[in-house]
Write a protein that holds these residues in place. Structure first.
Motif, PDB file in Angstrom:
ATOM      1  N   GLN A  34       1.668  51.835  32.716  1.00 58.20           N
ATOM      2  CA  GLN A  34       1.841  51.481  34.323  1.00 58.20           C
ATOM      3  C   GLN A  34       3.239  52.009  34.586  1.00 58.20           C
ATOM      4  O   GLN A  34       3.201  52.152  35.926  1.00 58.20           O
ATOM      5  CB  GLN A  34       1.623  50.012  34.097  1.00 58.20           C
ATOM      6  CG  GLN A  34       0.271  49.527  33.971  1.00 58.20           C
ATOM      7  CD  GLN A  34      -0.089  48.184  33.964  1.00 58.20           C
ATOM      8  OE1 GLN A  34       0.956  47.416  34.358  1.00 58.20           O
ATOM      9  NE2 GLN A  34      -1.274  47.738  33.671  1.00 58.20           N
ATOM     10  N   ASN A  35       4.071  51.987  34.067  1.00 57.99           N
ATOM     11  CA  ASN A  35       5.348  52.556  34.558  1.00 57.99           C
ATOM     12  C   ASN A  35       5.358  53.770  34.888  1.00 57.99           C
ATOM     13  O   ASN A  35       5.919  54.507  36.001  1.00 57.99           O
ATOM     14  CB  ASN A  35       6.641  52.448  33.529  1.00 57.99           C
ATOM     15  CG  ASN A  35       7.900  52.243  33.894  1.00 57.99           C
ATOM     16  OD1 ASN A  35       8.333  51.500  34.837  1.00 57.99           O
ATOM     17  ND2 ASN A  35       8.950  53.099  33.390  1.00 57.99           N
ATOM     18  N   GLN A  36       4.484  54.795  34.234  1.00 61.72           N
ATOM     19  CA  GLN A  36       4.559  56.153  34.579  1.00 61.72           C
ATOM     20  C   GLN A  36       3.640  56.298  36.083  1.00 61.72           C
ATOM     21  O   GLN A  36       3.846  57.062  36.776  1.00 61.72           O
ATOM     22  CB  GLN A  36       3.715  56.982  33.359  1.00 61.72           C
ATOM     23  CG  GLN A  36       3.583  58.259  33.627  1.00 61.72           C
ATOM     24  CD  GLN A  36       4.923  59.123  33.645  1.00 61.72           C
ATOM     25  OE1 GLN A  36       5.833  58.905  32.747  1.00 61.72           O
ATOM     26  NE2 GLN A  36       5.119  60.107  34.359  1.00 61.72           N
ATOM     27  N   ARG A  37       2.708  55.420  36.139  1.00 60.22           N
ATOM     28  CA  ARG A  37       1.932  55.602  37.358  1.00 60.22           C
ATOM     29  C   ARG A  37       2.769  55.087  38.506  1.00 60.22           C
ATOM     30  O   ARG A  37       2.625  55.565  39.565  1.00 60.22           O
ATOM     31  CB  ARG A  37       0.773  54.615  37.360  1.00 60.22           C
ATOM     32  CG  ARG A  37      -0.396  55.038  36.287  1.00 60.22           C
ATOM     33  CD  ARG A  37      -1.555  54.139  36.098  1.00 60.22           C
ATOM     34  NE  ARG A  37      -2.130  54.170  37.531  1.00 60.22           N
ATOM     35  CZ  ARG A  37      -3.281  53.015  37.515  1.00 60.22           C
ATOM     36  NH1 ARG A  37      -3.716  52.219  36.427  1.00 60.22           N
ATOM     37  NH2 ARG A  37      -3.795  52.978  38.777  1.00 60.22           N
ATOM     38  N   LEU A  38       3.600  54.005  38.339  1.00 59.62           N
ATOM     39  CA  LEU A  38       4.654  53.629  39.433  1.00 59.62           C
ATOM     40  C   LEU A  38       5.440  54.685  39.873  1.00 59.62           C
ATOM     41  O   LEU A  38       5.569  54.700  41.211  1.00 59.62           O
ATOM     42  CB  LEU A  38       5.605  52.484  38.756  1.00 59.62           C
ATOM     43  CG  LEU A  38       6.705  51.840  39.829  1.00 59.62           C
ATOM     44  CD1 LEU A  38       6.117  51.309  40.917  1.00 59.62           C
ATOM     45  CD2 LEU A  38       7.500  50.849  39.052  1.00 59.62           C
TER      46      LEU A  38
END
Length: 508
Positions: free
Chosen positions: A105-109
């Motif tokens: 999710q951090n990467q998608r952010l």
């Protein structure tokens, strides 16, 4: 060369007649306008709603017909998830998954400009043992022709299952090959760390109605244990898990252990008859429409319908809880001109009578039943009959997207029970308002037609649009619950809120 003056030095040419150039440009623009208007129908036209009802279409709107095809080709749908756990997991398993989800999710952010607001939802569908899924679908398939079982209040069991078959329509779409799916706002993922939400494909309504009582309760306990053994469940305590429990009796013996999950419900009866305080609330759960009992009244049907009845109702007149209002309304309206009220159930004969009556009526009465909601509301909508809703505790599906004031009239129970009030109110509704609401009904009907493949702007599509609106709050409560010191403060809920009551407001 004829038609132009050409000079080699400039390698340019000029048209002999400017008028000719103007005429050609005008014709080109006219052609483009014609193509555009043909390709993109007016949003207020009913043709785009009805085209999918073509009898030669590959779209199935019937639960029985769709299920027959689904079970025939189900082996190719059975793609196992890569990390579904079949045994008990440890706290360490949940911690590792939590770390993987955070990294994803951090990467998608940072990679997706509008994440999580406008990104397609990523849903992980559990591969549960077949006794919770395919076996139950086969149980329905193998019994619906030969049986005419009735519930204790006289309703046909298999028809009730069809009314609450939202679990089938959502699951069938999610697990279909991506090349066959039409919805773009939700994608199935096969790794748990990639998921925003987790879907539990357990057919709680079929098991409740078609299995022996103790056998059903045992299956419920097995399903509960299976789900609670998953690392993803333990990580969030179920806050990001979707549980279809669309019939208020289904999963009742164990659902208190899953009250933090997102429940897919027909309504939110707050009297305590069906759901305990704190189990259901709008911020957490989602209301889904019943599957309509009657066929869609399409554009041809709507234009041919002669609506000579002022108010129509067909159904069981003696109900419990809030449904006791039905008998009182019947007593008040009995014998009035333009009023058609009949006792009836949802069998085949009942379907034909209800469908015919609704298509001949301007208004359809929708009082509360044993629960605040019933399939009758959605029967009225797809029949082009303006619903008159007398159900003070009613919550409606997709109300963050759809404005029901444009297609229905809401009447408080206290007003409806005043002698002569309801009839006078209906006669006061002007012809222009009726015409406008009927046009809105024709446009809204598509939002209540479950189908396979699921259609854009159909109920399956609106489910995921509503879920997308909940996603940030789900993540907030999941992460907050993991860092708050146990017992130091309570996690915010809506348990103390007063139940919703229909009452006239400034916009009514």
């Amino acid at each position: 060369m004829a038609g132009r003056h050409y000079t080699a030095a400039s390698t340019t040419f000029k048209p002999r007649s400017p008028a000719l150039l103007f005429l050609l440009a005008f014709l080109a623009l006219t052609l483009l306008f014609y193509i555009s208007s043909s390709s993109f129908p007016s949003p207020h036209s009913t043709s785009h709603v009805i085209s999918s009802r073509n009898p030669n279409s590959d779209i199935d709107y019937s639960f029985v017909a769709s299920l027959e095809k689904f079970l025939t080709k189900s082996p190719r749908y059975a793609t196992a998830g890569e990390d579904t756990v079949s045994g008990t997991t440890s706290v360490e398993d949940a911690r590792k998954l939590d770390d993987s989800i955070w990294k994803n999710q951090n990467q998608r952010l940072y990679d997706e400009a509008f994440y999580p607001a406008f990104s397609p939802l990523k849903v992980y569908v559990y591969e549960m043992p077949s006794k919770f899924t395919y076996d139950l679908l086969w149980l329905f398939h193998n019994t619906y022709r030969e049986t005419s079982n009735l519930t204790s209040n006289g309703s046909p069991v298999h028809r009730l299952i069809e009314q609450h078959s939202i679990d089938y329509w959502l699951w069938a779409d999610l697990i279909a090959p991506e090349s066959e799916r039409l919805l773009k706002n939700v994608v199935r993922v096969h790794k748990q760390e990639e998921a925003d939400l987790f879907y539990i494909p357990f057919f709680t309504t079929i098991s409740f109605f078609l299995m022996e009582k103790q056998q059903c309760k045992a299956l419920y306990r097995e399903a509960l244990k299976w789900v609670m053994d998953q690392p993803a469940w333990n990580r969030s305590e179920g806050r990001d898990h979707i549980l279809p429990v669309h019939h208020p009796w289904s999963f009742k013996s164990v659902r208190k252990f899953m009250k933090k999950a997102i429940w897919l419900l027909p309504d939110m009866d707050s009297t305590g008859n069906w759901y305990k305080p704190g189990q259901v609330y709008l911020e957490k759960d989602l209301i889904l429409p019943y599957v309509a009992n009657v066929d869609l009244c399409d554009a041809k049907c709507l234009s041919a319908s002669k609506r000579t009845t002022l108010l129509f109702f067909r159904g069981r007149l003696k109900r419990n809880a809030g449904g006791k209002i039905r008998a009182k309304l019947v007593e008040l309206l009995h014998g009035a001109d333009g009023i058609s009220i009949d006792e009836g159930t949802a069998g085949e004969g009942g379907k034909a009578a209800a469908q015919g009556g609704m298509r001949k009526s301007i208004f359809c009465l929708n009082p509360a039943g044993d629960t605040p909601s019933s399939a009758r509301l959605f029967d009225a909508i797809v029949s082009g009959c303006i619903p008159i809703i007398v159900s003070d505790e009613l919550e409606l599906p997709f109300e963050g997207i759809l404005d029901y004031r444009k297609i229905a009239l809401f009447v408080s129970s206290s007003e409806a029970l005043q002698p002569g009030w309801l009839l006078s109110f209906l006669k006061s509704v002007g012809a222009a308002q009726i015409k406008e609401m009927q046009a809105n009904l024709a446009e809204y009907a598509r939002h209540f037609l479950y189908s396979h493949p699921a259609q854009p702007l159909g109920p399956e599509d609106l489910v995921w649009r509503m879920m997308a609106g909940k996603l940030v709050n789900i993540k907030l409560h999941t992460w907050r619950s993991q860092r708050v010191v146990k017992g130091s403060r309570s996690v915010c809920t809506c348990e103390c809120r007063r139940p919703n009551v229909t009452s006239p407001g400034p916009l009514s």
